[in-house]
Scaffold this motif. Structure first.
Motif, short mmCIF file in Angstrom:
data_model
loop_
_atom_site.label_atom_id
_atom_site.label_comp_id
_atom_site.label_asym_id
_atom_site.label_seq_id
_atom_site.Cartn_x
_atom_site.Cartn_y
_atom_site.Cartn_z
N ASP A 154 -12.09 13.49 21.16
CA ASP A 154 -12.88 12.50 20.41
C ASP A 154 -12.52 11.08 20.81
O ASP A 154 -13.28 10.15 20.60
CB ASP A 154 -12.63 12.66 18.91
N LYS A 165 -22.36 10.42 25.93
CA LYS A 165 -22.83 9.94 24.63
C LYS A 165 -23.38 11.13 23.87
O LYS A 165 -24.10 11.96 24.41
CB LYS A 165 -23.94 8.90 24.82
N GLU A 173 -26.12 9.33 14.13
CA GLU A 173 -24.99 8.55 14.63
C GLU A 173 -24.67 8.94 16.08
O GLU A 173 -24.76 10.11 16.44
CB GLU A 173 -23.74 8.85 13.80
N LYS A 175 -21.76 8.85 19.18
CA LYS A 175 -20.36 8.58 19.52
C LYS A 175 -20.14 9.04 20.96
O LYS A 175 -20.97 9.74 21.55
CB LYS A 175 -19.41 9.30 18.56
#
Ligand SMILES: [Zn+2]
Length: 434
Positions: A154, A165, A173, A175
């Motif tokens: 992470d 991505k 969302e 991350k």
């Protein structure tokens, strides 16, 4: 037919760990000295353990299917195991190295040192007459190229991490996830797929414009394999991403054959030619159709289509592109070999991830040590496959991968390697593959 009682007796009399070492020494009689002579960059005062102790122990961690470094210590830190290890390495060993000691050694060891050991092993195997009949068309060694993911984090793990991505479909969302992938080249010999080359798919630094990918890693790996095996007749196997001009060019330059999965959309002109000609004059043998000499750029390629029924009774069409001329005699063989690529994915990587070696388990967070752990798994896997396929007892009593690893672990923990055993190791044996 051998009775069940007799099978049990043979099993009971077999010291699996000794048999494993016997097969290792049969194929690779200089293996211990290769383990011993790796370039060791540790400071003199930290060298309580010789490299061969650490490396053999890590190979055995994989062979015994022990997931973590801690479980290895728990299972192996006992007198008989230490004595047995000392015996097979011909050294006085009083204790096992602590896993921090092992990881510190692997942090400093160049992965190329392990690559050299693997090259020594593969070259020894290629000399064996017992493997000759696995050549494609009586000439070419099949080498499968395939990539897979190893680690996902992470947070940024190191400057070489691949980044992707990731958008959560529910919350929207986004991350960034950080990953390490690897490209493997595996030699196909009958039921065995043996690692012959490894290229880590990694960014040179954090600020590269275009990230590394499987094809770029392939160019590097192909070059290394050509350098390590300059005259080896090779046929490379891969999925449809390899059916591309730069790969064809490499094969032309290196005089390699190829057999790739082909998707119609990949190169439309070839697909169009194939479907046009196959209805007119394509050669057809039962469920296989082929067309030779389709022009593409400055070369000619051959396309082969086979329809195979899967376990559910569904008919699946496979399309391959190759620079081997397809004939009535080799069409079926090429189809079978092309499909064997699934072995590396379905059996190879699945086995290495979920069944025996847990290659996705992080044994060290240091990137260099991670690479070495991975390479030691590949070396262990070569030994394990030779053992599983070569030991005649496994033809009498079928065992799962897990059971074989447990038998080996049980043997090193409960049966002493004697001086008589060590004398036996010097005597020649015969190993046959089914
Ligand atoms: Zn990283």
């Amino acid at each position: 037919m051998i009775k069940r009682k007799d099978k049990r007796k043979i099993e009971g009399n077999t010291n699996y760990f000794f048999e494993f070492i016997r097969i290792k020494d049969h194929f690779f009689k200089n293996m211990n000295s290769w383990l011993k002579k790796v370039a060791d960059h540790r400071h003199q005062s930290y060298k309580k353990y010789e490299p061969e102790v650490i490396l053999l122990l890590m190979i055995l961690k994989n062979v015994f299917s022990l997931k973590s470094m801690r479980s290895m210590t728990d299972e192996l830190n006992q007198d008989l195991v230490i004595d047995n290890l000392g015996k097979v390495l011909d050294i006085d060993l009083e204790e096992l190295p602590h896993y921090d000691t092992i990881n510190n050694f692997l942090k400093k060891l160049s992965p190329e040192e392990l690559g050299k050991i693997r090259t020594y092993m593969i070259k020894e195997l290629l000399k064996k007459r017992s493997l000759e009949h696995y050549r494609i068309n009586g000439k070419y060694w099949g080498i499968i190229f395939d990539g897979t993911g190893l680690f996902t984090f992470d947070e940024k793990h190191c400057e070489h991490c691949l980044r992707r991505k990731y958008t959560n479909n529910e919350t929207g969302e986004t991350k960034i996830i950080y990953m390490h992938h690897v490209l493997e080249a595996k030699l196909v010999v009958g039921d065995m797929v043996l690692s012959i080359g490894t290229e880590f798919i990694e960014n040179e630094s954090e600020d590269v414009e275009k990230q590394d990918c499987e094809l770029k890693a392939f160019y590097r790996l192909a070059e290394r394999i050509k350098k390590d095996y300059p005259r080896l007749p090779i046929c490379i196997l891969g999925d449809s991403i390899y059916a591309a001009e730069p790969v064809f060019q490499i094969c032309d330059n290196y005089k390699w054959k190829y057999l790739f999965r082909f998707k119609e959309g990949r190169i439309k002109s070839i697909a169009g030619e194939f479907s046009k000609i196959k209805t007119l004059e394509g050669k057809c043998e039962e469920e296989i159709t082929w067309v030779n000499e389709i022009s593409y750029n400055n070369r000619e390629v051959n396309v082969l289509e086979g329809v195979v029924e899967n376990k559910k009774g569904e008919k699946i069409t496979y399309l391959f592109i190759t620079n081997i001329r397809v004939t009535k005699r080799n069409a079926m063989i090429l189809l079978t070999i092309g499909r064997s690529r699934w072995k590396i994915e379905n059996e190879g990587f699945n086995n290495q991830k979920n069944i025996r070696y847990y290659i996705e388990h992080v044994n060290s967070h240091n990137y260099n040590a991670m690479k070495n752990h991975y390479l030691l798994t590949q070396i262990a896997d070569i030994l394990v496959q030779l053992f599983e396929n070569g030991l005649s007892i496994f033809r009498l009593v079928k065992k799962t991968a897990k059971e074989i690893s447990s038998k080996l672990l049980e043997a090193i923990r409960t049966r002493m390697i004697t001086d008589e055993d060590i004398l036996q190791l010097a005597k020649p044996i015969q190993v046959r593959f089914a």
